[in-house]
Design a protein around this motif. Sequence first.
Motif, PDB file in Angstrom:
ATOM      1  N   ARG A   1       0.812  -1.280  -0.011  1.00  0.00           N
ATOM      2  CA  ARG A   1       0.087  -0.064   0.183  1.00  0.00           C
ATOM      3  C   ARG A   1       0.773   1.106   0.043  1.00  0.00           C
ATOM      4  N   ASN A   2       1.858   1.393   0.854  1.00  0.00           N
ATOM      5  CA  ASN A   2       2.762   2.489   0.774  1.00  0.00           C
ATOM      6  C   ASN A   2       3.433   2.557  -0.411  1.00  0.00           C
ATOM      7  N   LEU A   3       3.840   1.532  -1.192  1.00  0.00           N
ATOM      8  CA  LEU A   3       4.674   1.847  -2.400  1.00  0.00           C
ATOM      9  C   LEU A   3       3.512   2.374  -3.385  1.00  0.00           C
ATOM     10  N   GLU A   4       2.340   1.831  -3.341  1.00  0.00           N
ATOM     11  CA  GLU A   4       1.378   2.279  -4.576  1.00  0.00           C
ATOM     12  C   GLU A   4       1.016   3.784  -4.320  1.00  0.00           C
ATOM     13  N   LEU A   5       1.123   4.103  -3.081  1.00  0.00           N
ATOM     14  CA  LEU A   5       0.912   5.528  -2.734  1.00  0.00           C
ATOM     15  C   LEU A   5       2.178   6.420  -3.150  1.00  0.00           C
ATOM     16  N   GLN A   6       3.143   5.874  -3.121  1.00  0.00           N
ATOM     17  CA  GLN A   6       4.522   6.566  -3.607  1.00  0.00           C
ATOM     18  C   GLN A   6       4.451   6.984  -4.943  1.00  0.00           C
ATOM     19  N   ILE A   7       4.219   5.636  -5.411  1.00  0.00           N
ATOM     20  CA  ILE A   7       4.096   5.797  -7.211  1.00  0.00           C
ATOM     21  C   ILE A   7       3.064   6.672  -7.444  1.00  0.00           C
ATOM     22  N   ARG A   8       1.772   6.676  -7.096  1.00  0.00           N
ATOM     23  CA  ARG A   8       0.674   7.581  -7.633  1.00  0.00           C
ATOM     24  C   ARG A   8       1.203   8.895  -7.137  1.00  0.00           C
ATOM     25  N   LEU A   9       1.692   9.341  -6.165  1.00  0.00           N
ATOM     26  CA  LEU A   9       1.782  10.807  -6.065  1.00  0.00           C
ATOM     27  C   LEU A   9       3.311  11.304  -6.657  1.00  0.00           C
ATOM     28  N   TYR A  10       4.222  10.299  -6.936  1.00  0.00           N
ATOM     29  CA  TYR A  10       5.256  10.752  -7.905  1.00  0.00           C
ATOM     30  C   TYR A  10       4.792  10.840  -9.189  1.00  0.00           C
ATOM     31  N   CYS A  11       4.159  10.091  -9.834  1.00  0.00           N
ATOM     32  CA  CYS A  11       3.628   9.977 -11.164  1.00  0.00           C
ATOM     33  C   CYS A  11       2.679  11.262 -11.488  1.00  0.00           C
ATOM     34  N   ARG A  12       1.844  11.570 -10.439  1.00  0.00           N
ATOM     35  CA  ARG A  12       0.927  12.528 -10.586  1.00  0.00           C
ATOM     36  C   ARG A  12       1.698  13.830 -10.381  1.00  0.00           C
ATOM     37  N   SER A  13       2.329  14.222  -9.165  1.00  0.00           N
ATOM     38  CA  SER A  13       2.823  15.548  -8.871  1.00  0.00           C
ATOM     39  C   SER A  13       4.171  15.923  -9.662  1.00  0.00           C
ATOM     40  N   VAL A  14       4.979  14.795 -10.219  1.00  0.00           N
ATOM     41  CA  VAL A  14       5.979  15.187 -10.854  1.00  0.00           C
ATOM     42  C   VAL A  14       5.913  15.167 -12.355  1.00  0.00           C
ATOM     43  N   LEU A  15       5.199  14.154 -12.792  1.00  0.00           N
ATOM     44  CA  LEU A  15       5.298  13.708 -14.183  1.00  0.00           C
ATOM     45  C   LEU A  15       3.895  14.440 -14.926  1.00  0.00           C
ATOM     46  N   LEU A  16       2.710  14.318 -14.266  1.00  0.00           N
ATOM     47  CA  LEU A  16       1.438  14.472 -15.004  1.00  0.00           C
ATOM     48  C   LEU A  16       0.813  15.661 -14.870  1.00  0.00           C
ATOM     49  N   ASN A  17       0.913  16.421 -13.505  1.00  0.00           N
ATOM     50  CA  ASN A  17      -0.272  17.385 -13.041  1.00  0.00           C
ATOM     51  C   ASN A  17      -0.128  18.640 -13.777  1.00  0.00           C
ATOM     52  N   HIS A  18       1.098  18.916 -14.171  1.00  0.00           N
ATOM     53  CA  HIS A  18       1.430  20.325 -14.176  1.00  0.00           C
ATOM     54  C   HIS A  18       1.523  21.027 -15.597  1.00  0.00           C
ATOM     55  N   TRP A  19       1.104  20.293 -16.505  1.00  0.00           N
ATOM     56  CA  TRP A  19       1.171  20.573 -18.144  1.00  0.00           C
ATOM     57  C   TRP A  19       0.228  21.429 -18.473  1.00  0.00           C
ATOM     58  N   ILE A  20       0.437  22.468 -19.298  1.00  0.00           N
ATOM     59  CA  ILE A  20      -0.531  23.122 -19.882  1.00  0.00           C
ATOM     60  C   ILE A  20      -1.309  22.595 -21.034  1.00  0.00           C
ATOM     61  N   TYR A  21      -0.543  21.868 -21.752  1.00  0.00           N
ATOM     62  CA  TYR A  21      -1.462  21.215 -23.051  1.00  0.00           C
ATOM     63  C   TYR A  21      -1.362  19.950 -22.885  1.00  0.00           C
ATOM     64  N   GLN A  22      -2.633  19.200 -23.282  1.00  0.00           N
ATOM     65  CA  GLN A  22      -3.092  17.973 -22.988  1.00  0.00           C
ATOM     66  C   GLN A  22      -1.996  17.075 -23.826  1.00  0.00           C
ATOM     67  N   SER A  23      -1.511  17.371 -24.914  1.00  0.00           N
ATOM     68  CA  SER A  23      -0.489  16.701 -25.620  1.00  0.00           C
ATOM     69  C   SER A  23       0.646  16.273 -24.916  1.00  0.00           C
ATOM     70  N   ASP A  24       1.045  17.323 -24.041  1.00  0.00           N
ATOM     71  CA  ASP A  24       2.042  16.979 -22.936  1.00  0.00           C
ATOM     72  C   ASP A  24       1.925  15.879 -22.050  1.00  0.00           C
ATOM     73  N   SER A  25       0.642  16.097 -21.393  1.00  0.00           N
ATOM     74  CA  SER A  25       0.411  15.185 -20.372  1.00  0.00           C
ATOM     75  C   SER A  25       0.315  13.726 -20.862  1.00  0.00           C
ATOM     76  N   ALA A  26      -0.371  13.679 -22.395  1.00  0.00           N
ATOM     77  CA  ALA A  26      -0.409  12.410 -23.071  1.00  0.00           C
ATOM     78  C   ALA A  26       0.922  11.774 -23.176  1.00  0.00           C
ATOM     79  N   PHE A  27       2.054  12.411 -23.569  1.00  0.00           N
ATOM     80  CA  PHE A  27       3.257  12.190 -23.732  1.00  0.00           C
ATOM     81  C   PHE A  27       3.857  11.438 -22.609  1.00  0.00           C
TER      82      PHE A  27
END
Length: 446
Positions: free
Chosen positions: A209-235
């Motif tokens: 469970r803790n590792l699932e939470l860490q992966i979720r937060l890292y992927c969303r906060s670092v890689l996915l959430n801050h892009w302006i264009y959808q094409s960047d988020s999709a990439f």
Amino acid sequence: MTSTAGTSYTLIPNQKYRRSNRLSRQCWNILGTDSQSLSTFDYFQALPLEIFQMVLNYLSVKDISMLSMVSKTISNNLINYISTSSGNRRLLLQDFHNLELPGKREGSYILEHYKSLGLLLKRCTFLLPTKDRLKYVHKILSEVSCFKLNGCSSPLNCLGLQCYGVFLQILTAGWDELECHRVFNFLCELSSLPRKVQTVVSSKPGSARNLELQIRLYCRSVLLNHWIYQSDSAFWLTRILKPWPIVNQARLLYIIFGPVSSLDGHVIWQKMTEGPTDETSLKGLADAIKLLYDTDAREWTADDVISLVDELSVVPREWLMENNARLLVLSGNNICFTFMANKAVNGRALDLARLVVFLALVCEKDLYSMDWMVKMMQKVCKVFSTPGDRNNFLQNVESAFAYVIMDMVQAVLWGERGEEDSIILNLFHLINAQANFHREILLLAM
């Protein structure tokens, strides 16, 4: 040589300069010499480093990033300054858990600071190759434990990964696709993300469970959430999902976008199997599916996305049909129609008929227009190749309504005390859904 004797013109003697003219010429000579010297050595090259750093203390990070563009000398001095202990203390703020600073909106101050820092390092390292830029950035940020995948003891109350995300978004904005591939590979190497993903997708859901939470937060906060264009988020979402087989893609998508507990942030694996869920629990998954389907993501075909949706509906085991139908409604018309047409083409008319019943139920419960459901079914009917297949499908829809209603009546009669009210309410919505569904069909036929 030609003699000048006997010439018919008069030579004009040299003009005698006044003292003021001589001084003026001397001043210009001095200025010319100085400007030539300064263009070579730069004003700031002659400035003591201690004085230069004192000047920086009076500038904001945004102003320092503007200053870095003045000359290569200043840029190099700033790179050296950032690497010093005083520069680290000044620029690497670490108030990630102090979300309420006086006079500042919650978390906004430190996020804006790291946006400016990302711009500063982007400008300072502009002339370096991508590999060297990433190494330098890592050298600067490596001491910040909250920027690491498992570096914070209280990740739900920490802005560290969000700050890292906005920093990287500003740093890499405008980079080409090949450079962004290198960034992703670099981050994977630093965080051991692939190894950790392998652990959670090959384990029993909820056992890490803790590792699932860490992966979720890292992927969303670092890689996915801050892009302006959808094409960047999709990439970036494609980079996360594509290395894995379809079964693991579905598991990983659920970990990143599925419903979580409001108390500890852990993924709720049984949410889709134990009872009907609300739109909030499915919105993240639906938005991710639309992102892959609607944007120009060259690496995803329509069949890829539909297969992912199909696989997602059995994570961790088969979902209630109502939750599956609600996900399709939230995913939009194109995905819903393509999913239904896929079943029609593959001869799964019974499954499709049952899905129509629960789509009608979702429209009734969530206050969508039943007219939408009838028009969707009209489009699906055109997919069947023969009138006989079409008539068979319509008969299956009527039979599916009857079977589902009888199942609910039986559940009311044999259900445990405490569950009766919710089952009766669901039965009420289903009967209304059937009535409204047939009314729209009659209106269409008139």
